[in-house]
Each structure stands twice: as C-alpha cells, then as structure tokens.
Design a protein around this motif. Structure first.
Motif, PDB file in Angstrom:
ATOM      1  N   LEU A   1      -6.874   6.575 -13.860  1.00 34.12           N
ATOM      2  CA  LEU A   1      -7.396   5.858 -12.696  1.00 34.12           C
ATOM      3  C   LEU A   1      -6.943   4.405 -12.675  1.00 34.12           C
ATOM      4  O   LEU A   1      -6.642   3.853 -11.606  1.00 34.12           O
ATOM      5  CB  LEU A   1      -8.917   5.944 -12.661  1.00 34.12           C
ATOM      6  N   LEU A   2      -6.864   3.777 -13.819  1.00 37.08           N
ATOM      7  CA  LEU A   2      -6.371   2.405 -13.906  1.00 37.08           C
ATOM      8  C   LEU A   2      -4.908   2.339 -13.487  1.00 37.08           C
ATOM      9  O   LEU A   2      -4.503   1.436 -12.747  1.00 37.08           O
ATOM     10  CB  LEU A   2      -6.548   1.876 -15.328  1.00 37.08           C
ATOM     11  N   GLY A   3      -4.114   3.296 -13.921  1.00 35.50           N
ATOM     12  CA  GLY A   3      -2.703   3.356 -13.534  1.00 35.50           C
ATOM     13  C   GLY A   3      -2.537   3.569 -12.038  1.00 35.50           C
ATOM     14  O   GLY A   3      -1.705   2.907 -11.393  1.00 35.50           O
ATOM     15  N   VAL A   4      -3.314   4.473 -11.460  1.00 33.32           N
ATOM     16  CA  VAL A   4      -3.250   4.724 -10.010  1.00 33.32           C
ATOM     17  C   VAL A   4      -3.676   3.477  -9.242  1.00 33.32           C
ATOM     18  O   VAL A   4      -3.053   3.094  -8.248  1.00 33.32           O
ATOM     19  CB  VAL A   4      -4.119   5.941  -9.626  1.00 33.32           C
ATOM     20  N   GLY A   5      -4.709   2.800  -9.711  1.00 29.93           N
ATOM     21  CA  GLY A   5      -5.158   1.565  -9.053  1.00 29.93           C
ATOM     22  C   GLY A   5      -4.105   0.481  -9.115  1.00 29.93           C
ATOM     23  O   GLY A   5      -3.872  -0.232  -8.125  1.00 29.93           O
ATOM     24  N   ALA A   6      -3.438   0.331 -10.245  1.00 31.18           N
ATOM     25  CA  ALA A   6      -2.371  -0.667 -10.371  1.00 31.18           C
ATOM     26  C   ALA A   6      -1.211  -0.324  -9.449  1.00 31.18           C
ATOM     27  O   ALA A   6      -0.629  -1.209  -8.804  1.00 31.18           O
ATOM     28  CB  ALA A   6      -1.900  -0.754 -11.813  1.00 31.18           C
ATOM     29  N   TRP A   7      -0.866   0.968  -9.362  1.00 30.93           N
ATOM     30  CA  TRP A   7       0.217   1.396  -8.485  1.00 30.93           C
ATOM     31  C   TRP A   7      -0.125   1.120  -7.017  1.00 30.93           C
ATOM     32  O   TRP A   7       0.698   0.620  -6.256  1.00 30.93           O
ATOM     33  CB  TRP A   7       0.490   2.880  -8.717  1.00 30.93           C
ATOM     34  N   LEU A   8      -1.362   1.407  -6.591  1.00 32.04           N
ATOM     35  CA  LEU A   8      -1.796   1.141  -5.221  1.00 32.04           C
ATOM     36  C   LEU A   8      -1.833  -0.361  -4.932  1.00 32.04           C
ATOM     37  O   LEU A   8      -1.421  -0.801  -3.847  1.00 32.04           O
ATOM     38  CB  LEU A   8      -3.167   1.764  -4.955  1.00 32.04           C
ATOM     39  N   ALA A   9      -2.310  -1.135  -5.888  1.00 30.33           N
ATOM     40  CA  ALA A   9      -2.358  -2.588  -5.704  1.00 30.33           C
ATOM     41  C   ALA A   9      -0.956  -3.164  -5.596  1.00 30.33           C
ATOM     42  O   ALA A   9      -0.696  -4.039  -4.761  1.00 30.33           O
ATOM     43  CB  ALA A   9      -3.110  -3.235  -6.856  1.00 30.33           C
ATOM     44  N   ARG A  10      -0.033  -2.679  -6.398  1.00 29.00           N
ATOM     45  CA  ARG A  10       1.366  -3.149  -6.345  1.00 29.00           C
ATOM     46  C   ARG A  10       1.977  -2.861  -4.975  1.00 29.00           C
ATOM     47  O   ARG A  10       2.645  -3.690  -4.384  1.00 29.00           O
ATOM     48  CB  ARG A  10       2.156  -2.457  -7.455  1.00 29.00           C
ATOM     49  N   GLY A  11       1.714  -1.659  -4.469  1.00 32.93           N
ATOM     50  CA  GLY A  11       2.233  -1.302  -3.143  1.00 32.93           C
ATOM     51  C   GLY A  11       1.616  -2.159  -2.053  1.00 32.93           C
ATOM     52  O   GLY A  11       2.284  -2.573  -1.102  1.00 32.93           O
ATOM     53  N   SER A  12       0.338  -2.484  -2.186  1.00 34.16           N
ATOM     54  CA  SER A  12      -0.336  -3.315  -1.201  1.00 34.16           C
ATOM     55  C   SER A  12       0.205  -4.743  -1.225  1.00 34.16           C
ATOM     56  O   SER A  12       0.400  -5.361  -0.177  1.00 34.16           O
ATOM     57  CB  SER A  12      -1.831  -3.326  -1.495  1.00 34.16           C
TER      58      SER A  12
END
Length: 124
Positions: free
Chosen positions: A107-118
């Motif tokens: 979940l931390l990895g997915v959140g970092a990936w989504l934040a990077r895209g944002s």
C-alpha cells in the motif's frame, strides 16, 4: 427446577484469574505476558483487560505456569500451540500471515506511485 440448567452454566472463576501471584517478579512477568495475548472472545482486548470468562481462564493458566517456574516465552509458545498464532498480537511470518506483513509495504508503494503521478501532472 428451572434454575438448575442456569446454575449449571455459571462456572466458578478459575483460581488465579483475578488473584495476583505472591512473588512480585513473577506477577510482573505474568502481567507482561497477559498484555501481549489476545482475548479469543473479545478479540480486541488483551486477556489482561478482558472480563470474558475465557480470558479469566487464560489469565489463570498464565499465572499457574509462571508460578510453577515456566518462562513467559515457554508459556506463550504453549498458548500459541494450543490456540494458534491468532492468540498473539504479533503473529509470526508464515504462509497464512505473509499478506498481513506485506500489505502495508504494498500500500505504501502504491501510494508513492500515485503521488508521483499526481505531482508529474501538476508540473506540466
């Protein structure tokens, strides 16, 4: 006549369920262990905090074994063998529990990936 079935269902409290051990060091060890064990009835409370009869029985078992000279780790291992890893708040890493340990990292990895895209979209 009708009170007999009800009276039969009321169990006497287990010895040591709510009675401290005479040796303060052993009581401290027992209390520390009880705070790390989950009440199987309440599930959200430790056996030290639960008022459930089963938690009282488990407190009595812990105190009896500690009073007999067993180490807290040995008592904990015995309870895990008897009730399963769910009785502890810190389940060991195994085939059944690896998703519990891996999920926060995923979940931390997915959140970092989504934040990077944002953040990339806002820069453009």
């Amino acid at each position: 006549m009708l009170t007999a079935p009800v009276a039969a269902q009321v169990a006497a409290p287990a010895e040591y369920a709510d009675t401290q051990l005479p040796d303060p060091a052993r009581e401290t060890a027992a209390r520390g262990l009880m705070e790390t064990l989950r009440c199987l009835v309440c599930q959200g409370q430790s056996i030290a905090d639960s008022d459930a009869p089963m938690a009282g029985d488990m407190r009595a078992l812990v105190r009896q074994r500690i009073a007999a000279g067993e180490e807290p780790a040995a008592v904990r291992d015995w309870l895990v063998e008897r009730y399963g890893a769910y009785v502890t708040y810190d389940p060991p890493l195994g085939a059944a529990t690896w998703p519990l340990w891996l999920a926060p990292l995923l979940l931390l990895g997915v959140g970092a990936w989504l934040a990077r895209g944002s953040f990339r979209r806002k820069e453009r």
